[in-house]
Design a protein around this motif. Structure first.
Motif, PDB file in Angstrom:
ATOM      1  N   HIS A   1       0.818  -1.207   0.000  1.00  0.00           N
ATOM      2  CA  HIS A   1       0.000   0.000   0.000  1.00  0.00           C
ATOM      3  C   HIS A   1       0.853   1.258   0.000  1.00  0.00           C
ATOM      4  O   HIS A   1       0.476   2.267  -0.595  1.00  0.00           O
ATOM      5  CB  HIS A   1      -1.016  -0.030   1.148  1.00  0.00           C
ATOM      6  CG  HIS A   1      -2.217  -0.855   0.782  1.00  0.00           C
ATOM      7  ND1 HIS A   1      -2.401  -2.137   1.236  1.00  0.00           N
ATOM      8  CD2 HIS A   1      -3.232  -0.595  -0.059  1.00  0.00           C
ATOM      9  CE1 HIS A   1      -3.507  -2.619   0.688  1.00  0.00           C
ATOM     10  NE2 HIS A   1      -4.035  -1.715  -0.092  1.00  0.00           N
TER      11      HIS A   1
ATOM     12  N   ASP B   1       0.244   4.015  -2.814  1.00  0.00           N
ATOM     13  CA  ASP B   1      -0.004   5.408  -2.436  1.00  0.00           C
ATOM     14  C   ASP B   1       1.068   6.337  -2.994  1.00  0.00           C
ATOM     15  O   ASP B   1       0.772   7.432  -3.480  1.00  0.00           O
ATOM     16  CB  ASP B   1      -0.070   5.551  -0.910  1.00  0.00           C
ATOM     17  CG  ASP B   1      -1.354   4.951  -0.348  1.00  0.00           C
ATOM     18  OD1 ASP B   1      -2.233   4.587  -1.162  1.00  0.00           O
ATOM     19  OD2 ASP B   1      -1.487   4.846   0.880  1.00  0.00           O
TER      20      ASP B   1
ATOM     21  N   LEU C   1       0.696   6.687  -6.773  1.00  0.00           N
ATOM     22  CA  LEU C   1      -0.430   7.552  -7.121  1.00  0.00           C
ATOM     23  C   LEU C   1      -0.099   9.024  -6.878  1.00  0.00           C
ATOM     24  O   LEU C   1      -0.355   9.881  -7.727  1.00  0.00           O
ATOM     25  CB  LEU C   1      -1.635   7.130  -6.274  1.00  0.00           C
ATOM     26  CG  LEU C   1      -3.020   7.365  -6.837  1.00  0.00           C
ATOM     27  CD1 LEU C   1      -3.120   6.809  -8.247  1.00  0.00           C
ATOM     28  CD2 LEU C   1      -4.051   6.692  -5.932  1.00  0.00           C
ATOM     29  N   ALA C   2       0.494   9.303  -5.702  1.00  0.00           N
ATOM     30  CA  ALA C   2       0.803  10.690  -5.343  1.00  0.00           C
ATOM     31  C   ALA C   2       1.820  11.274  -6.320  1.00  0.00           C
ATOM     32  O   ALA C   2       1.677  12.401  -6.803  1.00  0.00           O
ATOM     33  CB  ALA C   2       1.336  10.761  -3.916  1.00  0.00           C
TER      34      ALA C   2
ATOM     35  N   TYR D   1       2.571  10.172  -9.340  1.00  0.00           N
ATOM     36  CA  TYR D   1       2.002  10.195 -10.691  1.00  0.00           C
ATOM     37  C   TYR D   1       1.078  11.399 -10.861  1.00  0.00           C
ATOM     38  O   TYR D   1       1.056  12.036 -11.911  1.00  0.00           O
ATOM     39  CB  TYR D   1       1.249   8.890 -10.941  1.00  0.00           C
ATOM     40  CG  TYR D   1       0.357   8.905 -12.150  1.00  0.00           C
ATOM     41  CD1 TYR D   1       0.880   8.694 -13.429  1.00  0.00           C
ATOM     42  CD2 TYR D   1      -1.008   9.123 -12.030  1.00  0.00           C
ATOM     43  CE1 TYR D   1       0.062   8.712 -14.540  1.00  0.00           C
ATOM     44  CE2 TYR D   1      -1.837   9.141 -13.130  1.00  0.00           C
ATOM     45  CZ  TYR D   1      -1.290   8.936 -14.390  1.00  0.00           C
ATOM     46  OH  TYR D   1      -2.111   8.962 -15.484  1.00  0.00           O
ATOM     47  N   ALA D   2       0.315  11.720  -9.801  1.00  0.00           N
ATOM     48  CA  ALA D   2      -0.602  12.859  -9.885  1.00  0.00           C
ATOM     49  C   ALA D   2       0.169  14.153 -10.125  1.00  0.00           C
ATOM     50  O   ALA D   2      -0.284  15.022 -10.854  1.00  0.00           O
ATOM     51  CB  ALA D   2      -1.432  12.954  -8.605  1.00  0.00           C
TER      52      ALA D   2
ATOM     53  N   LEU E   1      -6.406   1.727  -9.562  1.00  0.00           N
ATOM     54  CA  LEU E   1      -5.325   2.644  -9.954  1.00  0.00           C
ATOM     55  C   LEU E   1      -5.201   2.737 -11.465  1.00  0.00           C
ATOM     56  O   LEU E   1      -4.591   3.657 -11.992  1.00  0.00           O
ATOM     57  CB  LEU E   1      -3.974   2.160  -9.405  1.00  0.00           C
ATOM     58  CG  LEU E   1      -3.841   1.897  -7.919  1.00  0.00           C
ATOM     59  CD1 LEU E   1      -2.398   1.539  -7.595  1.00  0.00           C
ATOM     60  CD2 LEU E   1      -4.271   3.112  -7.126  1.00  0.00           C
TER      61      LEU E   1
ATOM     62  N   ASN F   1      -6.791  15.532  -7.608  1.00  0.00           N
ATOM     63  CA  ASN F   1      -5.706  14.709  -7.068  1.00  0.00           C
ATOM     64  C   ASN F   1      -5.960  14.317  -5.619  1.00  0.00           C
ATOM     65  O   ASN F   1      -5.603  13.214  -5.195  1.00  0.00           O
ATOM     66  CB  ASN F   1      -4.364  15.437  -7.184  1.00  0.00           C
ATOM     67  CG  ASN F   1      -3.840  15.406  -8.609  1.00  0.00           C
ATOM     68  OD1 ASN F   1      -4.343  14.651  -9.446  1.00  0.00           O
ATOM     69  ND2 ASN F   1      -2.839  16.224  -8.890  1.00  0.00           N
TER      70      ASN F   1
ATOM     71  N   ALA G   1      -8.343  11.511  -5.726  1.00  0.00           N
ATOM     72  CA  ALA G   1      -7.654  10.310  -6.204  1.00  0.00           C
ATOM     73  C   ALA G   1      -6.881   9.658  -5.072  1.00  0.00           C
ATOM     74  O   ALA G   1      -6.960   8.445  -4.856  1.00  0.00           O
ATOM     75  CB  ALA G   1      -6.721  10.662  -7.355  1.00  0.00           C
ATOM     76  N   MET G   2      -6.155  10.472  -4.306  1.00  0.00           N
ATOM     77  CA  MET G   2      -5.334   9.936  -3.222  1.00  0.00           C
ATOM     78  C   MET G   2      -6.212   9.372  -2.120  1.00  0.00           C
ATOM     79  O   MET G   2      -5.944   8.315  -1.598  1.00  0.00           O
ATOM     80  CB  MET G   2      -4.446  11.042  -2.653  1.00  0.00           C
ATOM     81  CG  MET G   2      -2.969  10.776  -2.817  1.00  0.00           C
ATOM     82  SD  MET G   2      -2.428  11.222  -4.438  1.00  0.00           S
ATOM     83  CE  MET G   2      -2.100  12.947  -4.112  1.00  0.00           C
TER      84      MET G   2
ATOM     85  N   ARG H   1      -7.848   6.273  -3.319  1.00  0.00           N
ATOM     86  CA  ARG H   1      -6.896   5.365  -3.979  1.00  0.00           C
ATOM     87  C   ARG H   1      -7.380   4.955  -5.362  1.00  0.00           C
ATOM     88  O   ARG H   1      -7.543   3.765  -5.672  1.00  0.00           O
ATOM     89  CB  ARG H   1      -6.665   4.100  -3.137  1.00  0.00           C
ATOM     90  CG  ARG H   1      -5.839   4.339  -1.901  1.00  0.00           C
ATOM     91  CD  ARG H   1      -5.254   3.035  -1.391  1.00  0.00           C
ATOM     92  NE  ARG H   1      -4.283   3.254  -0.366  1.00  0.00           N
ATOM     93  CZ  ARG H   1      -4.398   2.803   0.888  1.00  0.00           C
ATOM     94  NH1 ARG H   1      -5.451   2.101   1.243  1.00  0.00           N
ATOM     95  NH2 ARG H   1      -3.464   3.039   1.767  1.00  0.00           N
ATOM     96  N   ILE H   2      -7.660   5.949  -6.175  1.00  0.00           N
ATOM     97  CA  ILE H   2      -8.100   5.679  -7.536  1.00  0.00           C
ATOM     98  C   ILE H   2      -7.273   6.510  -8.509  1.00  0.00           C
ATOM     99  O   ILE H   2      -6.606   7.456  -8.117  1.00  0.00           O
ATOM    100  CB  ILE H   2      -9.591   6.022  -7.743  1.00  0.00           C
ATOM    101  CG1 ILE H   2      -9.847   7.487  -7.400  1.00  0.00           C
ATOM    102  CG2 ILE H   2     -10.477   5.111  -6.892  1.00  0.00           C
ATOM    103  CD1 ILE H   2     -11.234   7.952  -7.753  1.00  0.00           C
ATOM    104  N   ASN H   3      -7.345   6.136  -9.763  1.00  0.00           N
ATOM    105  CA  ASN H   3      -6.606   6.851 -10.796  1.00  0.00           C
ATOM    106  C   ASN H   3      -7.097   8.303 -10.898  1.00  0.00           C
ATOM    107  O   ASN H   3      -8.300   8.542 -10.917  1.00  0.00           O
ATOM    108  CB  ASN H   3      -6.817   6.122 -12.129  1.00  0.00           C
ATOM    109  CG  ASN H   3      -5.910   6.652 -13.206  1.00  0.00           C
ATOM    110  OD1 ASN H   3      -6.081   7.764 -13.679  1.00  0.00           O
ATOM    111  ND2 ASN H   3      -4.929   5.866 -13.572  1.00  0.00           N
ATOM    112  N   PRO H   4      -6.173   9.278 -10.957  1.00  0.00           N
ATOM    113  CA  PRO H   4      -6.588  10.681 -11.017  1.00  0.00           C
ATOM    114  C   PRO H   4      -7.507  10.984 -12.205  1.00  0.00           C
ATOM    115  O   PRO H   4      -8.403  11.820 -12.096  1.00  0.00           O
ATOM    116  CB  PRO H   4      -5.269  11.444 -11.145  1.00  0.00           C
ATOM    117  CG  PRO H   4      -4.245  10.534 -10.552  1.00  0.00           C
ATOM    118  CD  PRO H   4      -4.710   9.141 -10.854  1.00  0.00           C
TER     119      PRO H   4
ATOM    120  N   THR I   1      -9.751   9.048 -13.398  1.00  0.00           N
ATOM    121  CA  THR I   1     -11.078   8.580 -13.013  1.00  0.00           C
ATOM    122  C   THR I   1     -11.744   9.584 -12.075  1.00  0.00           C
ATOM    123  O   THR I   1     -12.924   9.895 -12.229  1.00  0.00           O
ATOM    124  CB  THR I   1     -10.969   7.214 -12.296  1.00  0.00           C
ATOM    125  OG1 THR I   1     -10.140   6.354 -13.066  1.00  0.00           O
ATOM    126  CG2 THR I   1     -12.326   6.585 -12.120  1.00  0.00           C
TER     127      THR I   1
END
Lengths: 304, 127
Positions: free
Chosen positions: A169, A173, A176-177, A179-180, A199, B34, B37-38, B41-44, B46
């Motif tokens: 996880h 996390d 994702l962070a 990548y954003a 994801l 964002n 998303a965080m 826990r999903i794709n930004p 989406t």
């Protein structure tokens, strides 16, 4: 919709080892800046495909283009790519700090401060022979390399073997962070479909070396439903629809139907006393890649 | 997240729920794509799709360079649409189940009245 040039373009790609086909006529393209899942059973050809994308393997037929160029021995392309492979080997006496210290030579966008951060997060011992690290610690080293490389194309091949749930996880996390903030192309092969499905923006599914699915994760989610009830009612509801799977129990039946159901379908099913349940992402992939069952044959008709 | 339904719709629904409950107020700022998303826990992309759905429906609006805000009248609009859905999603299935159990319409009416009365009584008791 997206008019950008694809970052990865694969055309008619095939690879045969002696007489055994590992990949057969695979064609797809990926737009830049998306997280894509590469899913499939063991031996489906995922690693072979990833190795060809990173120029470590020659195609038997077809072509691979990354940033519009052939990646094989092409430093312009390869320095913008990072491939985190399962079970990466290092020379004798190599410690994690040596691996991290060498990384800037390979990755143009390497972020050393971010790497230090991740070493803390994953509690990676820096001064121990890499070969003496646990399986999970070796995976953590790979994940750190992949994330801190900030490579425009980053490829993770089963990156979390031996990682516990907490560390996985942390990986999701952090991915994702980061990548954003810095969108880039991420290709992730995995068996833990349920853990990563949210994801993903796009999904490629390989089955026995062939590309079975190439579509957006959202379009796949909810694209099948399980309908249960009295066999006669279920069958008349299913008539004219694409059935991926059918189970019976006495006079009862459950069918997995491909395609989205409309509100009217739901009303019709309710009126007929049928129950409709969603089919999970993972279950759908399992259904589609289970061999010697009628559902595989039906599915490939739908998705080809 | 509920499997089998597009995540962007679920995100949109959660934002709507927060507006209905008052957790998000009209003309108040909502979290960024964002941040959604965080948090979930999903794709930004989406999360962005879910937020855009609400923008299209006039529930949220964008202030360039600042962020996303809840539109005035959003609460009323959501309530009106949810009331229409209430018939389809709650009343119709209840009638179907009642029919399969042989509950007559007037009996059903009585059951609802009884349930409301019982609810009021227990509410009084807890006070």
């Amino acid at each position: 919709m997206n008019s950008q040039n694809p970052v990865i373009q694969v055309d008619g790609l095939s690879r045969t080892y002696r007489d055994v086909p590992a990949l057969t006529d695979v064609t797809f393209s990926l737009q830049p800046g998306i997280i894509c899942g590469l899913l499939g059973r063991n031996g489906a050809g995922k690693t072979t495909l990833m190795r060809m994308l990173t120029g470590q393997e020659f195609p038997s037929a077809g072509s691979t283009r990354v940033f519009g160029e052939n990646p094989v021995e092409n430093s312009r392309v390869l320095q913008k790519m990072c491939f985190v492979s399962e079970g990466q080997r290092y020379p004798d006496g190599y410690q994690a700090r040596h691996v991290l210290a060498g990384a800037p030579w390979f990755f143009a966008d390497w972020d050393a401060a971010f790497a230090d951060d991740l070493v803390e997060k994953f509690r990676l011992p820096l001064r121990r022979d890499v070969r003496k690290l646990s399986r999970g610690q070796q995976s953590a080293l790979g994940v750190i390399l992949g994330l801190a490389s900030r490579a425009p194309v980053t490829i993770f091949d089963e990156p979390y073997l031996g990682l516990d749930a907490v560390a996985r996880h942390t990986f999701y996390d952090t991915l994702l962070a980061d990548y954003a903030e810095r969108p880039r192309t991420i290709l992730l092969s995995t068996h833990l479909i349920d853990e990563v499905s949210n994801l993903l923006e796009h999904v490629l599914v390989l089955d026995e070396g062939r590309l079975l699915l190439d579509q957006s994760a959202e379009s796949l989610r909810g694209s099948a439903s399980a309908v249960a009830g009295r066999a006669g009612d279920v069958d008349s509801f299913a008539e004219g629809r694409q059935v991926l799977h059918r189970d019976t129990l006495g006079g009862l039946a459950t069918v997995t139907i491909s395609g989205r159901l409309s509100a009217a379908d739901h009303r019709a099913a309710a009126a007929a006393g049928l129950e409709i349940a969603p089919v999970s992402f993972q279950q759908l992939i399992v259904d589609l890649t289970t061999p010697s069952s009628p559902r595989t044959a039906a599915a490939s008709v739908v998705y080809e | 997240m509920d499997e089998g339904r597009p995540i962007f719709q679920q995100i949109a629904e959660r934002v709507e729920n927060d507006i209905l409950s008052g957790a998000l107020v009209e003309e108040g700022q909502v979290p960024s794509t964002n941040e959604f998303a965080m948090f979930y826990r999903i794709n930004p992309a989406t999360a962005g799709k879910g937020v855009n759905l609400l923008v299209e429906q006039g529930i949220l609006y964008k202030r360039r360079g600042i962020g996303m805000f809840v539109a005035t009248g959003a609460r009323e609009r959501i309530t009106a649409r949810r009331r229409e859905l209430f018939v389809l999603e709650y009343v119709a299935p209840m009638l179907a189940e009642a029919a399969s159990l042989g509950i007559e319409p007037d009996q059903l009416g009585q059951l609802i009245t009884d349930q409301l009365t019982a609810g009021r009584l227990s509410e009084k008791e807890t006070r």
